[in-house]
Every structure is written in C-alpha cells, then in structure tokens.
Design an enzyme around this catalytic site. Structure first.
Site, PDB file in Angstrom:
ATOM      1  N   ASP A   7       0.881  -1.167   0.000  1.00  0.00           N
ATOM      2  CA  ASP A   7       0.000   0.000   0.000  1.00  0.00           C
ATOM      3  C   ASP A   7       0.918   1.216   0.000  1.00  0.00           C
ATOM      4  OD1 ASP A   7      -2.068   1.796   0.223  1.00  0.00           O
ATOM      5  OD2 ASP A   7      -2.497   1.346   2.317  1.00  0.00           O
ATOM      6  N   GLU A  67      -1.103  -1.162  -4.835  1.00  0.00           N
ATOM      7  CA  GLU A  67      -2.313  -0.376  -5.073  1.00  0.00           C
ATOM      8  C   GLU A  67      -2.025   0.767  -6.037  1.00  0.00           C
ATOM      9  OE1 GLU A  67      -5.442   0.617  -1.865  1.00  0.00           O
ATOM     10  OE2 GLU A  67      -4.178   2.402  -2.030  1.00  0.00           O
ATOM     11  N   ASP A 140      -2.667   0.731   7.040  1.00  0.00           N
ATOM     12  CA  ASP A 140      -1.856   0.563   5.827  1.00  0.00           C
ATOM     13  C   ASP A 140      -1.316  -0.855   5.709  1.00  0.00           C
ATOM     14  OD1 ASP A 140      -2.212   3.228   4.968  1.00  0.00           O
ATOM     15  OD2 ASP A 140      -0.566   3.905   6.242  1.00  0.00           O
TER      16      ASP A 140
END
Length: 157
Positions: A7, A67, A140
């Site tokens: 992330d 991501e 996260d």
C-alpha cells in the site's frame, strides 16, 4: 508460495506478506515503512527504496501487488506518493517479480464484496481470511495484506 502486497505512501508504506499452502493463505508478516515530513524528499525516497529492497529479499515471491493511486483533493500530495510508488515499482521490477496493480475499489470489492468498504471492514475481512486472532494494524499494513490476498488470487487464475 509467498505473495507481497504494498500500500504505497510517502509517510507510511504498508506491506503485507502471506504464504499460500495447499490453497490456503497464511499470515507471514506485515508492517509499515515510515518516513518523516522533516526529511528531504530524496532522503525519504531512498529510505523507502532500501526498506522495500530488504523486504523483497526476504522471500522468493510468486508475485507482488501494489495499489494504484487515486486522487481526490490534494494533487501535490498525490505526486509525492506517485514518486514513492515509482521507487517501489522499480525495485520489484528489477528483482524480476510479476507485478499486479489494482485500484482501491477493486481490492475492497474482492475482499468485502463492496468497492466502498471502509478501513475497518477491510481489516475484519483480512483477519477472517487469514485466521488472525485480532485485527491487523495499522490500516496501511492491513490494506497491504488485502492486496497480497488479491495478488495471490489474480496470480493463480
């Protein structure tokens, strides 16, 4: 078979590592790479680069998932995160791992059944899918575990 989910961020990069044995995902590790706003941008990027390189060297991953970025309001912050994401992508590519890029809504939809699921719903689903006794934290890192789970699914289609 190990999978790494990332992330991306500038202040915090979440990472999550899972192993799939006999078709079942298992938790290996998760955490964050933290940089400080008081650090110069190049220093922050080098720190992310070195830490990601170390994480990439922990296992022979089948694939790495990261991501994609989406911009809501702050384009300046988005550009900085994009720079960090570029460093991460370059490191994973240089190691030769297959890379899967996915939108936040795609991750949430695949994990929770809704592309608008909130952070707590993602944490709860990651907890369930990995058989954890408590919610993975911080957010996260939990998101990165979700990315690793989806990466394993996409890679094994």
């Amino acid at each position: 078979m190990y999978y790494l989910g990332i992330d991306p961020g500038l202040s915090e990069v979440g990472f999550g590592i899972i192993e799939v044995k006999k078709g079942e995902p298992q938790y290996v590790d998760c955490g964050i790479i933290k940089t400080l706003p008081s650090q110069e941008m190049p220093e922050r990027l080098i720190m992310i680069k070195h830490d990601i390189r170390e994480i990439l060297g922990l296992h022979k991953y089948e694939a790495v998932g990261i991501e994609e970025l989406f911009f809501v309001k702050n384009i300046t912050n988005g550009i900085k995160v994009a720079q960090a994401r570029g460093v991460i992508l370059a490191e994973a590519h240089e190691k030769g791992f297959p890379i899967y890029e996915m939108k936040p809504s795609e991750i949430k939809n695949n994990l929770c059944g809704s592309g608008s699921a909130d952070k707590t719903q993602v944490q709860e689903m990651v907890k369930r899918l990995l058989g954890l006794s408590k919610l993975p934290k911080p957010h996260d890192a939990a998101d990165a575990l979700g990315i690793a789970l989806l990466t394993a699914r996409l890679h094994n289609r």
